[in-house]
Design an enzyme around this catalytic site. Sequence first.
Site, PDB file in Angstrom:
ATOM      1  N   ASP A  72     -27.193   3.570  -1.880  1.00 36.72           N
ATOM      2  CA  ASP A  72     -27.249   4.736  -2.754  1.00 36.72           C
ATOM      3  C   ASP A  72     -27.230   6.042  -1.968  1.00 36.72           C
ATOM      4  OD1 ASP A  72     -27.576   2.858  -4.715  1.00 36.72           O
ATOM      5  OD2 ASP A  72     -29.467   3.662  -5.496  1.00 36.72           O
ATOM      6  N   HIS A  83     -30.128   2.537   1.233  1.00 38.47           N
ATOM      7  CA  HIS A  83     -29.566   3.886   1.209  1.00 38.47           C
ATOM      8  C   HIS A  83     -28.817   4.118   2.521  1.00 38.47           C
ATOM      9  CE1 HIS A  83     -32.955   4.005  -1.598  1.00 38.47           C
ATOM     10  NE2 HIS A  83     -32.308   4.974  -2.233  1.00 38.47           N
TER      11      HIS A  83
END
Length: 442
Positions: free
Chosen positions: A257, A400
């Site tokens: 993400d 991430h």
Amino acid sequence: MKVKLCRLCIYFLLCLVCGCSQATPLVQSLNSVHHEYGDSVHDQDYNDQRLINITYPKTERDLLDEEIQARIAYHRQAFERESKKATSTELPELNIDYQSYIKDDRYISIKLDVFSSLSHPQEQVETIVYDSQEDSILTISDVMNDEALNLLSDMAKEYFQNHYPDECYTRHFAIHIAPSAHNFNTFVMRKDTLVFYFAADTLFDYGVAWEVPYEHLDDYIDMEKEETAVFVPYQDVLNEPIKNIDPNQPMVALTFDDGPTRKYTEAILDCLKENQASATFFVLGSRADDCPDLLQRMVLEGNEIGNHTFSHKQLTTLSKANIEEEIIATQESIHNVTNLYPGIIRPPYGSKNDTVMECARGKRIVTWTIDTEDWRSKNAEAIVNKVIKDVKDGDIILMHDLYASSAEAVMILVPKLQEMGFQLVTVSELYEYGKNDAGKIM
């Protein structure tokens, strides 16, 4: 410098008379994001009491970095203080993002977009203009003398009265359009334009940005012409490679993400390619134009791109129109680079309600089954251990592509998971082979 830029401002004002300026909503088109200077630093912190997502530039200019940090610290401290009093059913949220501009290799402008949601959503803009030659933070008084500021005020008043005739005859407007340095001190110097920002409840009930181009200024300033690399998107849909996936063997999906980021996304892609593995990247629309080559590479090497909204705001605090804008702007940003529209979306924080589901209609909402909490630990060993301990067939693993520790963990995880017998596929491939039913098609 003051005299030189004063002459500039007079030229700007002449441009206004000729209709060369324009006013836009304060929160401008979500596709107009610029990161021309500095390396992005990400600070995420969320729990069951509040959500914080901050992105800011690290410029290696001590004075400028100190000023940026001071502004962010102020907003964070105020938010944390007020969030303790919040009574809303939604989690309090602070979201700070930035745009950066550089002019003539000398003037660096930082625009901080501050969004907070406590009892109700609020947005504001802060700007910092830095002179790298003088090592100083500039105010509008450093740029324009009193005579120029008077002229600027008169021309701005005329412009807004011509374009907003029904809204310019209030006491608020008269006060905030007056030739006061305070009124014109929120500004940035871009390559081609000078932009002033007026907050909500100053000129109007809503904020506006007033953009003044300064083309044809060669006779007034010594501008160095910069050759800028032009990115030309593919004209045809990018073709993914053919994969050999065994539907009878276990498979998992690594997902990333909040990127892309030049340093860490590239390292992750290198590892995936080396090990003939795939992953899904939930991209922020505000980041898509930063690394268009990486987005194209994702597709060409068999990875998947998902929509993670434009600004990483908690969608459940937004109106339906704003949710749609967050989603659509990201779809377009990604399509502009790849000629593909993502078919999957991951709402920031996994936060969704009926309105979010309605706005995501036709796209699959994707959450996760393993949260590595890599943003919290920032420790490669801890990330790896969390995955290896719990992983099972069909898992969607949340990471991430923002941190060195996450990239380091990927270097270990990818071959380790393959040794354990897992195929590393995209989220959509998991669904295609019936490995995970956590998503929902609307």
